[in-house]
Enzyme design. Structure first.
Site, PDB file in Angstrom:
ATOM      1  N   ASP A 293      32.551  24.026  47.241  1.00 60.26           N
ATOM      2  CA  ASP A 293      32.459  22.819  48.199  1.00 60.26           C
ATOM      3  C   ASP A 293      34.060  22.557  48.485  1.00 60.26           C
ATOM      4  O   ASP A 293      34.927  23.807  47.968  1.00 60.26           O
ATOM      5  CB  ASP A 293      31.922  21.816  47.579  1.00 60.26           C
ATOM      6  CG  ASP A 293      32.592  21.079  46.430  1.00 60.26           C
ATOM      7  OD1 ASP A 293      33.565  21.636  45.798  1.00 60.26           O
ATOM      8  OD2 ASP A 293      32.488  19.952  45.995  1.00 60.26           O
TER       9      ASP A 293
ATOM     10  N   LYS B 135      25.499  26.824  49.853  1.00 63.25           N
ATOM     11  CA  LYS B 135      26.047  25.940  48.952  1.00 63.25           C
ATOM     12  C   LYS B 135      24.696  24.964  48.356  1.00 63.25           C
ATOM     13  O   LYS B 135      24.784  25.207  47.131  1.00 63.25           O
ATOM     14  CB  LYS B 135      26.898  24.866  49.418  1.00 63.25           C
ATOM     15  CG  LYS B 135      27.310  23.919  48.213  1.00 63.25           C
ATOM     16  CD  LYS B 135      28.541  22.809  48.969  1.00 63.25           C
ATOM     17  CE  LYS B 135      27.604  21.726  49.374  1.00 63.25           C
ATOM     18  NZ  LYS B 135      28.383  20.709  49.872  1.00 63.25           N
TER      19      LYS B 135
END
Length: 220
Positions: free
Chosen positions: A148, A130
């Protein structure tokens, strides 16, 4: 062994276009809410944001980045000073160690520059997929999708990008969201999840996407 629940189909192309056209009209050039001045400070800020809010990270990094906005300056600042600067955010001791460690790698292996490779970024301490995708998108302009909890929730509720885990949602965004919206897709989705499609009580009454959203538990 429990069977994995079958995923619903993603929204059809026409609905994807309609949704992202509305998000684009409302915010043509969305940006991360993390404060940064260059690729290095972005790497550090995103690494620090794990289990912390962007607001909290920005408060902690204001003085830190004023003193050290390059890997070498961060090494010169030292572990103790980094630790003290970020002590208001969660897991600050381990995060400070990661900042020093990743700064050392950047100096020793990359000439003090942040690489524009996902594999190289993931190789840095405290940097996962991420974080790497945020850096690739925000610093280098790649249409990478940083998924997320907000994007995971919105992707599944709206069926823009259904998935059982963040990797599936990332792939679903890449597969289903029209190419012209890929660059800013994750920003639009994270901001929508943060301020409108919230976890406990989504604000469906003011959502501009409500008529296109198949989420059954809509609120007034």
């Amino acid at each position: 062994m429990a069977k994995t629940k079958r995923l619903p189909p993603a929204l059809p192309f026409a609905d994807q276009v309609a949704i992202f056209s509305r998000l684009q009209a409302a915010d043509p050039h969305p940006k991360t809410e993390l404060a940064f001045s260059n690729p290095y400070t972005l790497v550090v800020a995103v690494a620090l944001s794990a289990q912390s809010t962007d607001v909290g990270v920005n408060k902690a990094t204001r003085a830190l980045f004023a003193a050290a906005d390059t890997p070498q300056k961060m090494l010169d600042l030292g572990l103790e000073a980094v630790t003290q600067n970020i002590r208001t955010i969660g897991l600050f001791r381990q995060k400070a160690k990661n900042v020093i460690a990743l700064s050392r790698i950047l100096v020793d292996d990359y000439g003090g520059e942040v690489p524009d490779s996902r594999a190289a970024l993931i190789g840095l301490p405290g940097v996962g997929r991420k974080t790497a995708n945020v850096v690739l998108n925000c610093a280098f302009g790649f249409p990478a999708q940083a998924v997320d909890t907000h994007i995971f929730r919105v992707g599944n509720r709206t069926r823009i990008a259904p998935g059982h885990d963040v990797d599936q949602v990332e792939r679903a965004i890449e597969d289903n969201v029209p190419a012209r919206f890929q660059q800013h897709a994750h920003h639009w989705l994270i901001l929508h999840g943060r301020y409108i499609c919230q976890a406990r009580r989504p604000r469906c009454g003011i959502c501009t996407l409500a008529d296109l959203c198949p989420y059954e538990e809509k609120t007034e």
